[in-house]
Scaffold this active site. Sequence first.
Site, PDB file in Angstrom:
ATOM      1  CE  LYS A   1      17.507  14.443   8.948  1.00  0.00           C
ATOM      2  NZ  LYS A   1      16.529  13.584   9.656  1.00  0.00           N
TER       3      LYS A   1
ATOM      4  CG  ASP B   1      14.314  16.600   9.561  1.00  0.00           C
ATOM      5  OD1 ASP B   1      14.342  15.478  10.080  1.00  0.00           O
ATOM      6  OD2 ASP B   1      14.550  17.638  10.218  1.00  0.00           O
TER       7      ASP B   1
HETATM    8  N1  GLU Z   1      13.350  13.174   8.887  1.00  0.00           N
HETATM    9  C1  GLU Z   1      12.760  11.998   9.418  1.00  0.00           C
HETATM   10  C2  GLU Z   1      13.648  11.425  10.496  1.00  0.00           C
HETATM   11  O1  GLU Z   1      14.286  12.165  11.213  1.00  0.00           O
HETATM   12  C3  GLU Z   1      12.353  10.993   8.334  1.00  0.00           C
HETATM   13  C4  GLU Z   1      13.448  10.536   7.427  1.00  0.00           C
HETATM   14  C5  GLU Z   1      12.985   9.671   6.273  1.00  0.00           C
HETATM   15  O2  GLU Z   1      11.793   9.401   6.164  1.00  0.00           O
HETATM   16  O3  GLU Z   1      13.852   9.287   5.498  1.00  0.00           O
HETATM   17  O4  GLU Z   1      13.718  10.253  10.721  1.00  0.00           O
END
Ligand code: GLU
Length: 449
Positions: free
Chosen positions: A126, A166
């Site tokens: 992340k 995100d």
């Molecule tokens: N931000 C999204 C999540 O919390 C998607 C992450 C992604 O597609 O890598 O899962």
Amino acid sequence: MNAHVANTIEYVKKTHAGQPVFVQAVDEMLSSISPVLDAHPEYEKADLLKRMVEPERMFTFRVCWLDDHGNWQTNRGWRVQFNGAIGPYKGGLRFQKNVNEDIIKFLGFEQTYKNCLTGLPMGGGKGGSDFDPAGKSDGEVMRFCQSYMTALYRYIGPDIDVPAGDMGVGGREIGYLFGQYRRLKGVWENGVLTGKGLASGGSLIRPEATGYGAVYYLQEVLAHENDTIEGKRLAISGYGNVAWGIMKKASQLGAKVTYFAGPDGYIHDPDGVTGEKLDYILEMRAKDPLHCKPYAEKYGVEFVPGAKCWGVKDVDVYMPAATQNDVAMESAEKIAASGVKYYIEVANMPTTNDALNYLRSQKHMVVAPSKAVNAGGVGVSGLEMSQNSERLVWTAEEVDAQLHRMMKNIHRISMEAAEEYGLGYDLVSGANIASFKKVAEAMYEQGIF
Ligand code: GLU
């Protein structure tokens, strides 16, 4: 509780006193997995839990950019590569004023187990920044994204770490980030980011995937309870990308979102957010992501300022789809008292731990956890990676069918994991146990690392 689990939770509380949200995520996850540790004493010997709560690595960097007035601006940037045991690190970037190391770590930890539930080979990562995209021009956002990628590009790649969107990061930001990566590396590696526009190799259905997946998961829960989605009224929070996907899929399946909330208050639309109202939601959000009141003015429906819709009685399902810790104890008590049966988490960790445990203890309720319910978003990101690797483009129907299968599977494996340990229909423990088991097994078989 298994002693090794209890000691690890205490250890994290002690060593991470300044990171309450991360501690909360670890506590929530580890509280479910005692039976697995009881069955696998070798995991304790391998010090597995302590390794799982420590990221493999984390980067922090400055992001400097020029605003439209020619002033230098400096923001803080992060990327955590939390766990790569089952695949390349994978997870979104959050650009929001209040982002800090604590939030990035909590999200990276959650992502590891969520990604595992999809069944695809993706580890957990992340990232983000305290950059606030609100009110910034396209040029400012582009310069910020270029600078962010300049700091990060050496450490990511299609087989290393694959960021995505995100909160505050959508198609526009991913486009600028990808453009800068390509410029710096001089290679066509579009699998380095997901959530791209279609022209750059993005996947059909990716923008809708989290919301669609959440509704598919809800259908599985309803089927388990001998119920169906037709005619169901949903109260959700948020009107962002995820909430919008819920609104759209619900209306396609004969249900409707009758309540939704923004930071300024909540809307009650008894006819549901359907038809052209769905387009208006997109328009309203693009103009102002902080106020949903204009919807009430446009469609002549009720707006309740400064309040949350938790506790309303004329609905069948609650789905918090805004952000973390949206539902604390006070709201949980109202939700339980409303008599509504289904509480389906959507946003990452939308419920405080005491509130979640309280809701789970209600005999009349079924509670589903976010790391399972919202996994369709990253799941379709995984499918975007597959398409980029094989240099093919799948149809919307193919992607949607795979997403649907994935969500059914996530519900099934969670249910089976809970049953295996005699926990009944406990979707929270089941999701934690199923994902923990696989990540633990991979780490254990890879040795000390
Ligand atoms: N931000 C999204 C999540 O919390 C998607 C992450 C992604 O597609 O890598 O899962």
